[in-house]
Write a protein that holds these residues in place. Structure first.
Motif, PDB file in Angstrom:
ATOM      1  N   ALA A 157      29.054  13.104   0.584  1.00  0.00           N
ATOM      2  CA  ALA A 157      28.148  14.202   0.915  1.00  0.00           C
ATOM      3  C   ALA A 157      27.942  14.384   2.417  1.00  0.00           C
ATOM      4  CB  ALA A 157      26.785  13.952   0.246  1.00  0.00           C
ATOM      5  N   GLY A 158      28.260  13.338   3.188  1.00  0.00           N
ATOM      6  CA  GLY A 158      28.044  13.410   4.636  1.00  0.00           C
ATOM      7  C   GLY A 158      26.628  13.071   5.049  1.00  0.00           C
ATOM      8  N   ARG A 159      25.754  12.915   4.050  1.00  0.00           N
ATOM      9  CA  ARG A 159      24.358  12.564   4.330  1.00  0.00           C
ATOM     10  C   ARG A 159      23.709  12.094   3.031  1.00  0.00           C
ATOM     11  NH1 ARG A 159      19.338  15.928   6.990  1.00  0.00           N
ATOM     12  NH2 ARG A 159      17.675  14.967   5.737  1.00  0.00           N
ATOM     13  N   LEU A 160      22.863  11.075   3.139  1.00  0.00           N
ATOM     14  CA  LEU A 160      22.104  10.613   1.981  1.00  0.00           C
ATOM     15  C   LEU A 160      20.713  10.211   2.450  1.00  0.00           C
ATOM     16  CD1 LEU A 160      22.231   9.991  -1.093  1.00  0.00           C
ATOM     17  CD2 LEU A 160      22.769   7.632  -0.465  1.00  0.00           C
ATOM     18  N   ASP A 161      19.695  10.841   1.868  1.00  0.00           N
ATOM     19  CA  ASP A 161      18.317  10.533   2.246  1.00  0.00           C
ATOM     20  C   ASP A 161      17.832   9.277   1.525  1.00  0.00           C
ATOM     21  OD1 ASP A 161      18.390  12.856   3.699  1.00  0.00           O
ATOM     22  OD2 ASP A 161      17.158  14.019   2.299  1.00  0.00           O
ATOM     23  N   PHE A 162      16.989   8.506   2.205  1.00  0.00           N
ATOM     24  CA  PHE A 162      16.334   7.367   1.563  1.00  0.00           C
ATOM     25  C   PHE A 162      14.883   7.312   2.015  1.00  0.00           C
ATOM     26  CE2 PHE A 162      17.461   5.508   5.638  1.00  0.00           C
ATOM     27  CZ  PHE A 162      16.453   4.588   5.919  1.00  0.00           C
ATOM     28  N   GLY A 163      14.001   6.931   1.114  1.00  0.00           N
ATOM     29  CA  GLY A 163      12.589   6.835   1.437  1.00  0.00           C
ATOM     30  C   GLY A 163      12.144   5.404   1.640  1.00  0.00           C
ATOM     31  N   SER A 164      11.039   5.246   2.374  1.00  0.00           N
ATOM     32  CA  SER A 164      10.438   3.925   2.570  1.00  0.00           C
ATOM     33  C   SER A 164       8.933   4.094   2.624  1.00  0.00           C
ATOM     34  CB  SER A 164      10.938   3.274   3.864  1.00  0.00           C
ATOM     35  OG  SER A 164      10.227   3.784   4.982  1.00  0.00           O
ATOM     36  N   GLY A 165       8.220   2.973   2.723  1.00  0.00           N
ATOM     37  CA  GLY A 165       6.765   3.012   2.787  1.00  0.00           C
ATOM     38  C   GLY A 165       6.212   3.492   4.102  1.00  0.00           C
ATOM     39  N   GLY A 166       7.060   3.795   5.074  1.00  0.00           N
ATOM     40  CA  GLY A 166       6.567   4.317   6.342  1.00  0.00           C
ATOM     41  C   GLY A 166       7.509   4.017   7.488  1.00  0.00           C
ATOM     42  N   PRO A 167       7.325   4.691   8.616  1.00  0.00           N
ATOM     43  CA  PRO A 167       8.140   4.423   9.797  1.00  0.00           C
ATOM     44  C   PRO A 167       8.014   2.964  10.220  1.00  0.00           C
ATOM     45  CG  PRO A 167       6.817   6.408  10.086  1.00  0.00           C
ATOM     46  CD  PRO A 167       6.314   5.734   8.853  1.00  0.00           C
ATOM     47  N   ALA A 168       9.144   2.340  10.487  1.00  0.00           N
ATOM     48  CA  ALA A 168       9.202   0.935  10.923  1.00  0.00           C
ATOM     49  C   ALA A 168       8.753  -0.034   9.838  1.00  0.00           C
ATOM     50  CB  ALA A 168       8.401   0.707  12.202  1.00  0.00           C
ATOM     51  N   SER A 169       8.695   0.397   8.587  1.00  0.00           N
ATOM     52  CA  SER A 169       8.443  -0.534   7.482  1.00  0.00           C
ATOM     53  C   SER A 169       9.705  -1.345   7.244  1.00  0.00           C
ATOM     54  CB  SER A 169       8.071   0.231   6.210  1.00  0.00           C
ATOM     55  OG  SER A 169       9.177   1.002   5.759  1.00  0.00           O
ATOM     56  N   ILE A 170       9.605  -2.405   6.440  1.00  0.00           N
ATOM     57  CA  ILE A 170      10.773  -3.232   6.154  1.00  0.00           C
ATOM     58  C   ILE A 170      11.854  -2.405   5.458  1.00  0.00           C
ATOM     59  CG2 ILE A 170       9.853  -4.062   3.942  1.00  0.00           C
ATOM     60  CD1 ILE A 170      11.790  -6.264   6.416  1.00  0.00           C
ATOM     61  N   GLY A 171      11.434  -1.452   4.605  1.00  0.00           N
ATOM     62  CA  GLY A 171      12.404  -0.583   3.938  1.00  0.00           C
ATOM     63  C   GLY A 171      13.127   0.316   4.916  1.00  0.00           C
ATOM     64  N   HIS A 172      12.397   0.834   5.896  1.00  0.00           N
ATOM     65  CA  HIS A 172      13.010   1.682   6.918  1.00  0.00           C
ATOM     66  C   HIS A 172      14.067   0.909   7.708  1.00  0.00           C
ATOM     67  CE1 HIS A 172      12.404   4.092  10.922  1.00  0.00           C
ATOM     68  NE2 HIS A 172      13.608   4.259  10.410  1.00  0.00           N
TER      69      HIS A 172
ATOM     70  N   VAL B  12      27.695   4.937   7.556  1.00  0.00           N
ATOM     71  CA  VAL B  12      27.448   6.207   6.859  1.00  0.00           C
ATOM     72  C   VAL B  12      26.148   6.819   7.377  1.00  0.00           C
ATOM     73  CG1 VAL B  12      28.718   5.544   4.791  1.00  0.00           C
ATOM     74  CG2 VAL B  12      26.271   5.017   4.951  1.00  0.00           C
ATOM     75  N   ASN B  13      25.936   8.100   7.042  1.00  0.00           N
ATOM     76  CA  ASN B  13      24.772   8.829   7.527  1.00  0.00           C
ATOM     77  C   ASN B  13      23.626   8.739   6.524  1.00  0.00           C
ATOM     78  OD1 ASN B  13      23.105  10.492   9.031  1.00  0.00           O
ATOM     79  ND2 ASN B  13      23.993  12.388   8.251  1.00  0.00           N
ATOM     80  N   LEU B  14      22.814   7.695   6.668  1.00  0.00           N
ATOM     81  CA  LEU B  14      21.619   7.547   5.852  1.00  0.00           C
ATOM     82  C   LEU B  14      20.430   8.071   6.658  1.00  0.00           C
ATOM     83  CD1 LEU B  14      22.128   3.934   4.406  1.00  0.00           C
ATOM     84  CD2 LEU B  14      22.771   6.121   3.379  1.00  0.00           C
ATOM     85  N   VAL B  15      19.682   9.003   6.076  1.00  0.00           N
ATOM     86  CA  VAL B  15      18.587   9.656   6.798  1.00  0.00           C
ATOM     87  C   VAL B  15      17.247   9.193   6.228  1.00  0.00           C
ATOM     88  CG1 VAL B  15      17.535  11.856   7.426  1.00  0.00           C
ATOM     89  CG2 VAL B  15      20.029  11.659   7.282  1.00  0.00           C
ATOM     90  N   HIS B  16      16.415   8.660   7.096  1.00  0.00           N
ATOM     91  CA  HIS B  16      15.134   8.088   6.667  1.00  0.00           C
ATOM     92  C   HIS B  16      14.096   9.175   6.393  1.00  0.00           C
ATOM     93  CE1 HIS B  16      11.195   5.910   7.702  1.00  0.00           C
ATOM     94  NE2 HIS B  16      11.570   5.499   6.493  1.00  0.00           N
ATOM     95  N   ILE B  17      13.438   9.071   5.223  1.00  0.00           N
ATOM     96  CA  ILE B  17      12.311   9.941   4.875  1.00  0.00           C
ATOM     97  C   ILE B  17      11.069   9.048   4.780  1.00  0.00           C
ATOM     98  CG2 ILE B  17      11.398  11.638   3.249  1.00  0.00           C
ATOM     99  CD1 ILE B  17      14.075  12.454   4.549  1.00  0.00           C
ATOM    100  N   PRO B  18      10.182   9.089   5.781  1.00  0.00           N
ATOM    101  CA  PRO B  18       9.033   8.170   5.793  1.00  0.00           C
ATOM    102  C   PRO B  18       7.884   8.665   4.920  1.00  0.00           C
ATOM    103  CG  PRO B  18       9.017   9.511   7.764  1.00  0.00           C
ATOM    104  CD  PRO B  18      10.263   9.894   7.009  1.00  0.00           C
ATOM    105  N   TYR B  19       7.154   7.718   4.334  1.00  0.00           N
ATOM    106  CA  TYR B  19       5.961   8.016   3.541  1.00  0.00           C
ATOM    107  C   TYR B  19       4.803   7.172   4.044  1.00  0.00           C
ATOM    108  CZ  TYR B  19       8.757  10.646   0.174  1.00  0.00           C
ATOM    109  OH  TYR B  19       9.573  11.590  -0.416  1.00  0.00           O
ATOM    110  N   ARG B  20       3.603   7.543   3.630  1.00  0.00           N
ATOM    111  CA  ARG B  20       2.421   6.767   4.009  1.00  0.00           C
ATOM    112  C   ARG B  20       2.133   5.738   2.924  1.00  0.00           C
ATOM    113  NH1 ARG B  20      -0.663   8.241   8.144  1.00  0.00           N
ATOM    114  NH2 ARG B  20      -2.524   7.316   7.174  1.00  0.00           N
ATOM    115  N   GLY B  21       3.015   4.758   2.810  1.00  0.00           N
ATOM    116  CA  GLY B  21       2.855   3.701   1.821  1.00  0.00           C
ATOM    117  C   GLY B  21       3.867   3.790   0.693  1.00  0.00           C
ATOM    118  N   GLY B  22       3.994   2.679  -0.050  1.00  0.00           N
ATOM    119  CA  GLY B  22       4.971   2.604  -1.126  1.00  0.00           C
ATOM    120  C   GLY B  22       4.646   3.488  -2.313  1.00  0.00           C
ATOM    121  N   ALA B  23       3.347   3.708  -2.579  1.00  0.00           N
ATOM    122  CA  ALA B  23       2.955   4.491  -3.753  1.00  0.00           C
ATOM    123  C   ALA B  23       3.426   5.942  -3.684  1.00  0.00           C
ATOM    124  CB  ALA B  23       1.447   4.414  -3.948  1.00  0.00           C
TER     125      ALA B  23
END
Length: 333
Positions: free
Chosen positions: A161-176, A188-199
């Motif tokens: 696809a040339g790009r794949l989004d992934f979410g995490s619990g927030g900017p600079a979280s362990i998931g990010h 590969v081009n993984l694009v971070h989508i930050p959230y305000r927490g895991g929930a």
């Protein structure tokens, strides 16, 4: 009236002014108040994430048990923001009296401070690292509708696809940070989508707003059992006993992507040694309980009771590994 014992030096042979100074010094020494027995008021554990996430769950388990051990109320105070640095700064600036502690983990210690333009505190010297509670791997997971069932599928889909989004619990979280490490390792081009927490991240992942999420394993097992989410791999060297059917990243050949998150108890720098020792002893006794071991294992955490010195060494080692990764990935908050 209690009997006061003054210095044994005789004042009879001293000049009057000198004798008065000696007597005054002795009286002042006796008048110094003794430090109140710790703890004599409620203790606060700062959690650097919103309520409901892995750190919050662990903090509430430990708060309840510490309250019983110490005979004092222990409350949880959620202070999210700035990659855990908001809560971290609260603790580093608190009095070193044992009444303000932090549920420490990789985010406010090894990641967040290094993602800010100006590092707000030293994650090693700015704290007294008291007790290691345990370790838990992250999990890379996907929405069931996504054409991704393994971590190699993830890499293939990102290339296609040339790009794949992934979410995490927030900017600079362990998931990010783990996503950034994957991006670099796979090329590969993984694009971070930050959230305000895991929930909230979980809600969007289940509904298909994002195809992939990365977070600490702890809170996601029910979603795997229900089929709402698909686990692709755990980030530890070996499989987790919590999800024994889920392969580790090593099984796919990604040995450089092994990473465990940790949970610990830390306080401000220069915490009195007796307070730190009492907290360490209490934590280790709690973690030795078969009930707590099971409760932690149910959360995906392998308990690891060690000394304060050993925990401090562990923190130093993780900081030495993750801080360069954060800077190298160009992560900024």
């Amino acid at each position: 009236m209690p009997h006061l014992t003054f210095p044994t030096l005789s004042t009879a042979r001293l000049p009057r002014r000198t004798a008065l100074k000696v007597l005054a010094a002795g009286a002042a020494t006796v008048a110094l108040p003794a430090r109140a027995a710790w703890p004599d008021k409620p203790i606060k554990i700062v959690v650097t994430f919103p309520a409901g996430g892995a750190s919050d769950i662990v903090a509430r388990v430990m708060a309840e048990q510490l309250g019983k051990k110490l005979g004092q109320t222990v409350v949880v105070d959620n202070r999210p923001g700035a990659g855990g640095s908001v809560g971290g700064l609260v603790v580093t600036q608190a009095p070193a009296d044992g009444y303000t502690l932090m549920l420490s983990n990789s985010t406010p210690i090894s990641i967040g401070p290094f993602a800010l333009e100006k590092q707000p505190y030293d994650p090693v010297e700015g704290f007294t690292h008291i007790a290691l509670i345990g370790n838990a791997p992250c999990v890379v997971m996907a929405n069931p509708a996504a054409p991704i069932k393994t971590i190699t599928d993830l890499e293939a889909q990102a290339r296609k696809a040339g790009r794949l989004d992934f979410g995490s619990g927030g900017p600079a979280s362990i998931g990010h940070i783990y996503g950034e490490l994957m991006k670099k390792a796979m090329g590969v081009n993984l694009v971070h989508i930050p959230y305000r927490g895991g929930a909230p991240m979980t809600t969007d992942l289940i509904s298909g707003v994002i195809p992939v999420g990365i977070d600490v394993l702890t809170a996601f097992v029910p979603y795997f059992k229900s089929g709402q989410l698909v686990p692709l791999a755990v980030t530890s060297a070996n499989r987790s006993p919590l999800v024994p059917d889920v392969p580790s990243v090593v099984e796919f050949g990604y040995r450089k992507l092994v990473l465990d998150n940790f949970f610990g108890l830390s306080g401000p720098a220069h915490l009195p040694a007796d307070v730190a020792l009492r907290l360490n002893t209490a934590c280790n006794e709690i973690l030795a309980s078969s009930d707590i071991k099971k409760k932690m294992l149910d959360l995906g955490i392998s308990t690891s009771p060690v000394s304060t010195a050993a925990f401090t060494g562990f923190v130093k080692e993780q900081v030495s590994v993750l801080a360069p990764a954060v800077k190298g990935a160009g992560v900024r908050l």
